[in-house]
Motif scaffolding. Structure first.
Motif, PDB file in Angstrom:
ATOM      1  N   LYS A  67       0.868  -1.168   0.000  1.00 26.97           N
ATOM      2  CA  LYS A  67       0.000   0.000   0.000  1.00 26.97           C
ATOM      3  C   LYS A  67       0.907   1.221   0.000  1.00 26.97           C
ATOM      4  O   LYS A  67       1.943   1.213   0.657  1.00 26.97           O
ATOM      5  CB  LYS A  67      -0.872   0.041   1.247  1.00 26.97           C
ATOM      6  CG  LYS A  67      -1.874  -1.075   1.344  1.00 26.97           C
ATOM      7  CD  LYS A  67      -2.665  -0.962   2.630  1.00 26.97           C
ATOM      8  CE  LYS A  67      -3.563  -2.158   2.809  1.00 26.97           C
ATOM      9  NZ  LYS A  67      -4.302  -2.119   4.083  1.00 26.97           N
ATOM     10  N   ALA A  68       0.496   2.249  -0.722  1.00 25.45           N
ATOM     11  CA  ALA A  68       1.324   3.456  -0.787  1.00 25.45           C
ATOM     12  C   ALA A  68       0.471   4.708  -0.718  1.00 25.45           C
ATOM     13  O   ALA A  68      -0.653   4.737  -1.223  1.00 25.45           O
ATOM     14  CB  ALA A  68       2.140   3.473  -2.073  1.00 25.45           C
ATOM     15  N   HIS A  69       1.022   5.733  -0.077  1.00 26.34           N
ATOM     16  CA  HIS A  69       0.463   7.081  -0.147  1.00 26.34           C
ATOM     17  C   HIS A  69       1.511   7.927  -0.867  1.00 26.34           C
ATOM     18  O   HIS A  69       2.665   7.990  -0.445  1.00 26.34           O
ATOM     19  CB  HIS A  69       0.185   7.665   1.236  1.00 26.34           C
ATOM     20  CG  HIS A  69      -0.279   9.084   1.146  1.00 26.34           C
ATOM     21  ND1 HIS A  69      -1.551   9.423   0.766  1.00 26.34           N
ATOM     22  CD2 HIS A  69       0.389  10.249   1.322  1.00 26.34           C
ATOM     23  CE1 HIS A  69      -1.651  10.747   0.727  1.00 26.34           C
ATOM     24  NE2 HIS A  69      -0.490  11.265   1.058  1.00 26.34           N
ATOM     25  N   VAL A  70       1.089   8.553  -1.965  1.00 25.41           N
ATOM     26  CA  VAL A  70       2.004   9.324  -2.801  1.00 25.41           C
ATOM     27  C   VAL A  70       1.452  10.742  -2.943  1.00 25.41           C
ATOM     28  O   VAL A  70       0.266  10.930  -3.214  1.00 25.41           O
ATOM     29  CB  VAL A  70       2.156   8.658  -4.188  1.00 25.41           C
ATOM     30  CG1 VAL A  70       3.100   9.457  -5.067  1.00 25.41           C
ATOM     31  CG2 VAL A  70       2.610   7.212  -4.053  1.00 25.41           C
ATOM     32  N   THR A  71       2.322  11.734  -2.757  1.00 23.71           N
ATOM     33  CA  THR A  71       1.949  13.131  -2.927  1.00 23.71           C
ATOM     34  C   THR A  71       2.634  13.658  -4.183  1.00 23.71           C
ATOM     35  O   THR A  71       3.840  13.469  -4.356  1.00 23.71           O
ATOM     36  CB  THR A  71       2.391  13.956  -1.699  1.00 23.71           C
ATOM     37  OG1 THR A  71       1.821  13.372  -0.528  1.00 23.71           O
ATOM     38  CG2 THR A  71       1.941  15.400  -1.821  1.00 23.71           C
ATOM     39  N   VAL A  72       1.850  14.297  -5.060  1.00 26.33           N
ATOM     40  CA  VAL A  72       2.395  14.813  -6.317  1.00 26.33           C
ATOM     41  C   VAL A  72       2.014  16.274  -6.509  1.00 26.33           C
ATOM     42  O   VAL A  72       0.969  16.725  -6.041  1.00 26.33           O
ATOM     43  CB  VAL A  72       1.914  13.992  -7.544  1.00 26.33           C
ATOM     44  CG1 VAL A  72       2.390  12.568  -7.472  1.00 26.33           C
ATOM     45  CG2 VAL A  72       0.414  14.042  -7.687  1.00 26.33           C
ATOM     46  N   GLY A  73       2.879  16.974  -7.209  1.00 30.03           N
ATOM     47  CA  GLY A  73       2.584  18.317  -7.680  1.00 30.03           C
ATOM     48  C   GLY A  73       2.390  18.262  -9.181  1.00 30.03           C
ATOM     49  O   GLY A  73       3.091  17.518  -9.871  1.00 30.03           O
ATOM     50  N   LEU A  74       1.436  19.021  -9.687  1.00 31.56           N
ATOM     51  CA  LEU A  74       1.124  19.046 -11.119  1.00 31.56           C
ATOM     52  C   LEU A  74       1.384  20.441 -11.657  1.00 31.56           C
ATOM     53  O   LEU A  74       1.011  21.438 -11.022  1.00 31.56           O
ATOM     54  CB  LEU A  74      -0.338  18.659 -11.338  1.00 31.56           C
ATOM     55  CG  LEU A  74      -0.737  17.291 -10.799  1.00 31.56           C
ATOM     56  CD1 LEU A  74      -2.225  17.224 -10.551  1.00 31.56           C
ATOM     57  CD2 LEU A  74      -0.296  16.210 -11.751  1.00 31.56           C
ATOM     58  N   ASP A  75       1.995  20.508 -12.842  1.00 31.64           N
ATOM     59  CA  ASP A  75       2.307  21.795 -13.453  1.00 31.64           C
ATOM     60  C   ASP A  75       1.994  21.709 -14.933  1.00 31.64           C
ATOM     61  O   ASP A  75       2.151  20.658 -15.552  1.00 31.64           O
ATOM     62  CB  ASP A  75       3.779  22.141 -13.229  1.00 31.64           C
ATOM     63  CG  ASP A  75       4.068  23.612 -13.467  1.00 31.64           C
ATOM     64  OD1 ASP A  75       3.111  24.419 -13.488  1.00 31.64           O
ATOM     65  OD2 ASP A  75       5.247  23.959 -13.648  1.00 31.64           O
ATOM     66  N   GLY A  76       1.538  22.802 -15.497  1.00 31.30           N
ATOM     67  CA  GLY A  76       1.174  22.839 -16.911  1.00 31.30           C
ATOM     68  C   GLY A  76      -0.260  23.315 -17.044  1.00 31.30           C
ATOM     69  O   GLY A  76      -0.702  24.213 -16.330  1.00 31.30           O
ATOM     70  N   ASP A  77      -1.011  22.677 -17.945  1.00 27.57           N
ATOM     71  CA  ASP A  77      -2.410  23.061 -18.154  1.00 27.57           C
ATOM     72  C   ASP A  77      -3.286  22.682 -16.952  1.00 27.57           C
ATOM     73  O   ASP A  77      -4.345  23.273 -16.760  1.00 27.57           O
ATOM     74  CB  ASP A  77      -2.962  22.390 -19.410  1.00 27.57           C
ATOM     75  CG  ASP A  77      -2.214  22.818 -20.666  1.00 27.57           C
ATOM     76  OD1 ASP A  77      -1.766  23.981 -20.735  1.00 27.57           O
ATOM     77  OD2 ASP A  77      -2.068  21.978 -21.579  1.00 27.57           O
ATOM     78  N   LEU A  78      -2.850  21.706 -16.180  1.00 32.48           N
ATOM     79  CA  LEU A  78      -3.455  21.349 -14.896  1.00 32.48           C
ATOM     80  C   LEU A  78      -2.413  21.654 -13.835  1.00 32.48           C
ATOM     81  O   LEU A  78      -1.330  21.074 -13.837  1.00 32.48           O
ATOM     82  CB  LEU A  78      -3.844  19.868 -14.867  1.00 32.48           C
ATOM     83  CG  LEU A  78      -4.232  19.267 -13.510  1.00 32.48           C
ATOM     84  CD1 LEU A  78      -5.427  19.989 -12.910  1.00 32.48           C
ATOM     85  CD2 LEU A  78      -4.521  17.771 -13.661  1.00 32.48           C
TER      86      LEU A  78
END
Length: 132
Positions: A30-41
């Motif tokens: 099981k994993a918890h992953v935090t991401v940042g999004l850049d661009g059109d979103l």
């Protein structure tokens, strides 16, 4: 009308734990992953995933990602079902917006896309969507 959003994602945190070792040398995690999004979103996402690693190191995974940010000039949040595979050092994820999950100015959002790792801490995404 369908619109295409493109951009990059960066993994800022990855917390993964094995909950079962398999007899063939694989494992379930099981994993918890935090991401940042850049661009059109642009925004942030928190992904809860379960993964099945095979003895050869490849894996299949599924989970849900709650994303908040700005898409097409509108601010809000939505949930993605994120299914994919890992092989040859690359993760490929297929996104599908969960119907009825969008909030704020993104209410009514429908869409799907892909995210593909291009390095150790991130990659590129493409997202086809419609806003009501």
């Amino acid at each position: 009308m369908t619109t295409q959003a493109k951009g990059t994602f960066t993994v800022s945190a990855w917390d993964e734990n094995t909950y079962e070792e398999l007899e063939n040398g694989g494992k379930l995690t099981k994993a918890h992953v935090t991401v940042g999004l850049d661009g059109d979103l642009r925004g942030d996402g928190g992904w809860e995933a379960v993964m099945c690693y095979r003895a050869d190191g490849t894996a299949a995974f599924t989970g849900y990602q709650h994303t908040t940010g700005t898409l097409g000039g509108r601010r809000g949040g939505f949930v993605l079902r994120a299914d994919g595979t890992f092989s040859d050092g690359q993760a490929r994820t297929y996104w599908q917006v969960v119907d009825g999950s969008a909030t704020g100015e993104l209410e009514g959002l429908r869409g799907s896309g892909t995210a593909v790792t291009t390095g150790a801490t991130g990659g590129d995404f493409t997202f086809e969507y419609e806003l009501a």
